[in-house]
Write a protein that holds these residues in place. Sequence first.
Motif, PDB file in Angstrom:
ATOM      1  N   ASN A 135      88.808  65.544 -59.214  1.00 57.32           N
ATOM      2  CA  ASN A 135      87.637  65.888 -58.403  1.00 57.32           C
ATOM      3  C   ASN A 135      86.392  66.070 -59.264  1.00 57.32           C
ATOM      4  O   ASN A 135      85.297  65.609 -58.907  1.00 57.32           O
ATOM      5  N   LYS A 136      86.545  66.740 -60.410  1.00 56.72           N
ATOM      6  CA  LYS A 136      85.412  66.946 -61.313  1.00 56.72           C
ATOM      7  C   LYS A 136      84.906  65.614 -61.855  1.00 56.72           C
ATOM      8  O   LYS A 136      83.693  65.391 -62.002  1.00 56.72           O
ATOM      9  N   PHE A 137      85.831  64.721 -62.149  1.00 52.40           N
ATOM     10  CA  PHE A 137      85.473  63.396 -62.680  1.00 52.40           C
ATOM     11  C   PHE A 137      84.661  62.604 -61.654  1.00 52.40           C
ATOM     12  O   PHE A 137      83.621  62.026 -61.975  1.00 52.40           O
ATOM     13  N   CYS A 138      85.134  62.579 -60.419  1.00 49.63           N
ATOM     14  CA  CYS A 138      84.437  61.824 -59.369  1.00 49.63           C
ATOM     15  C   CYS A 138      83.074  62.431 -59.047  1.00 49.63           C
ATOM     16  O   CYS A 138      82.109  61.701 -58.795  1.00 49.63           O
ATOM     17  N   GLU A 139      82.980  63.750 -59.068  1.00 52.07           N
ATOM     18  CA  GLU A 139      81.697  64.398 -58.807  1.00 52.07           C
ATOM     19  C   GLU A 139      80.686  64.108 -59.908  1.00 52.07           C
ATOM     20  O   GLU A 139      79.490  63.944 -59.651  1.00 52.07           O
ATOM     21  N   THR A 140      81.166  64.008 -61.141  1.00 51.92           N
ATOM     22  CA  THR A 140      80.256  63.813 -62.285  1.00 51.92           C
ATOM     23  C   THR A 140      79.768  62.382 -62.384  1.00 51.92           C
ATOM     24  O   THR A 140      78.576  62.126 -62.599  1.00 51.92           O
ATOM     25  N   PHE A 141      80.671  61.425 -62.223  1.00 57.08           N
ATOM     26  CA  PHE A 141      80.343  60.027 -62.504  1.00 57.08           C
ATOM     27  C   PHE A 141      80.180  59.167 -61.261  1.00 57.08           C
ATOM     28  O   PHE A 141      80.058  57.945 -61.376  1.00 57.08           O
ATOM     29  N   ALA A 142      80.165  59.784 -60.086  1.00 52.98           N
ATOM     30  CA  ALA A 142      79.936  59.003 -58.872  1.00 52.98           C
ATOM     31  C   ALA A 142      78.520  58.433 -58.907  1.00 52.98           C
ATOM     32  O   ALA A 142      77.546  59.174 -59.071  1.00 52.98           O
ATOM     33  N   ASN A 143      78.407  57.115 -58.760  1.00 58.09           N
ATOM     34  CA  ASN A 143      77.108  56.442 -58.819  1.00 58.09           C
ATOM     35  C   ASN A 143      76.529  56.367 -57.407  1.00 58.09           C
ATOM     36  O   ASN A 143      77.026  55.632 -56.559  1.00 58.09           O
ATOM     37  N   LYS A 144      75.455  57.124 -57.179  1.00 60.26           N
ATOM     38  CA  LYS A 144      74.856  57.189 -55.853  1.00 60.26           C
ATOM     39  C   LYS A 144      73.630  56.289 -55.730  1.00 60.26           C
ATOM     40  O   LYS A 144      72.938  56.316 -54.715  1.00 60.26           O
ATOM     41  N   GLU A 145      73.348  55.487 -56.750  1.00 60.02           N
ATOM     42  CA  GLU A 145      72.200  54.588 -56.710  1.00 60.02           C
ATOM     43  C   GLU A 145      72.609  53.224 -56.139  1.00 60.02           C
ATOM     44  O   GLU A 145      73.784  52.886 -56.057  1.00 60.02           O
ATOM     45  N   TRP A 146      71.595  52.433 -55.794  1.00 68.01           N
ATOM     46  CA  TRP A 146      71.822  51.103 -55.226  1.00 68.01           C
ATOM     47  C   TRP A 146      71.730  49.991 -56.270  1.00 68.01           C
ATOM     48  O   TRP A 146      71.979  48.834 -55.957  1.00 68.01           O
ATOM     49  N   ASN A 147      71.347  50.334 -57.490  1.00 63.09           N
ATOM     50  CA  ASN A 147      71.157  49.302 -58.516  1.00 63.09           C
ATOM     51  C   ASN A 147      72.406  48.462 -58.768  1.00 63.09           C
ATOM     52  O   ASN A 147      72.323  47.229 -58.818  1.00 63.09           O
ATOM     53  N   PRO A 148      73.604  49.071 -58.958  1.00 58.90           N
ATOM     54  CA  PRO A 148      74.793  48.244 -59.177  1.00 58.90           C
ATOM     55  C   PRO A 148      75.117  47.343 -57.996  1.00 58.90           C
ATOM     56  O   PRO A 148      75.608  46.223 -58.169  1.00 58.90           O
ATOM     57  N   VAL A 149      74.822  47.827 -56.782  1.00 54.55           N
ATOM     58  CA  VAL A 149      75.118  47.041 -55.584  1.00 54.55           C
ATOM     59  C   VAL A 149      74.202  45.827 -55.504  1.00 54.55           C
ATOM     60  O   VAL A 149      74.651  44.689 -55.295  1.00 54.55           O
ATOM     61  N   THR A 150      72.905  46.067 -55.664  1.00 53.77           N
ATOM     62  CA  THR A 150      71.951  44.963 -55.591  1.00 53.77           C
ATOM     63  C   THR A 150      72.159  43.972 -56.731  1.00 53.77           C
ATOM     64  O   THR A 150      72.008  42.758 -56.545  1.00 53.77           O
ATOM     65  N   TYR A 151      72.507  44.481 -57.913  1.00 49.65           N
ATOM     66  CA  TYR A 151      72.758  43.582 -59.047  1.00 49.65           C
ATOM     67  C   TYR A 151      73.951  42.675 -58.759  1.00 49.65           C
ATOM     68  O   TYR A 151      73.913  41.468 -59.044  1.00 49.65           O
ATOM     69  N   ALA A 152      75.019  43.237 -58.196  1.00 49.52           N
ATOM     70  CA  ALA A 152      76.221  42.444 -57.888  1.00 49.52           C
ATOM     71  C   ALA A 152      75.926  41.406 -56.809  1.00 49.52           C
ATOM     72  O   ALA A 152      76.365  40.256 -56.900  1.00 49.52           O
TER      73      ALA A 152
END
Length: 301
Positions: A135-152
């Motif tokens: 849970n701590k890992f997912c909370e810390t490194f969850a990417n909430k930006e759209w940059n990776p999505v738009t790049y893909a």
Amino acid sequence: MTKELEKTYIDEDGNLQFGDLYLEEISQETLATQKTETGTLEKLFEKLVESTQASKNQSLKHIAEKFVIDKFTSKHSNANQWIELFEKECMRFDVTTDEKKIEIFRLFLDKSCVDWCSSMIIKLTMNSEWLTWKNKFCETFANKEWNPVTYALLFKYKEGSLLDYAMRKEKLLLEMRRTIDTGTLVDLIAAGLPEFIVNRIDREVLQDTVDLFNEVSKYEHMVNKRVLLNKKRYEYPKINTKNEHKYPCKICEHLNKGTRYHAETTCWFRTKEDDKLKKKFIKHVNNSVIEAELNETDQKN
């Protein structure tokens, strides 16, 4: 020995006993030998514990080497998806205890994530529950930006191998969303291909990304051929640095500067003559203006 102890431990014949059992006399030498043997056993036990711990660490490292998963860095676009893959690998190799999961988990963190893990060890310790770490890992490194999505989604072919592009985009899209259906995955990969390649591929025969990869590989030669044609098309004419002209410069001949082979447009003496003509013209114009002004003043007088 007191009389009460004698009644308890010594029989009528003077033998040492306890109840119905006779006791064996132990000398000081025997005690020293036993102490030595006990110390040796303790050392052997410590070495056994150390070797067991080393073999345990080695076995965990050996198991981790078999995991089919990349190390996690902060650049990963989907931490939730990565941790799910990690847990599946743990199940595949029968890593079930929380402690083992955390120890192997540490081996798959890279760069700044290692510092995060060290901080978590201080806060939670290695004996904490795996679910808390997850849970701590997912909370810390969850990417909430759209940059990776738009790049893909907008990733397109520019140069190089068509197959390399197709496999690269498939990875980006799956990292963005692992649950994406096959048809959409094929369409998004094909949309980034050059138009003259896409128009040659029959969409109906593409049931999987493997089919698209096979079709794309057939047209690698066309891309390479187009690159060569573009290179030839955009080759600039060679500049003649040696001044190898067939005819001598007439300006130099007219000014008696000798026979020189270069273009008349770049002749140095031509520019000098042009400058002289400009100066004469300016001087003539100025003289005409002065003369006109003098005439006007004379008429007024």
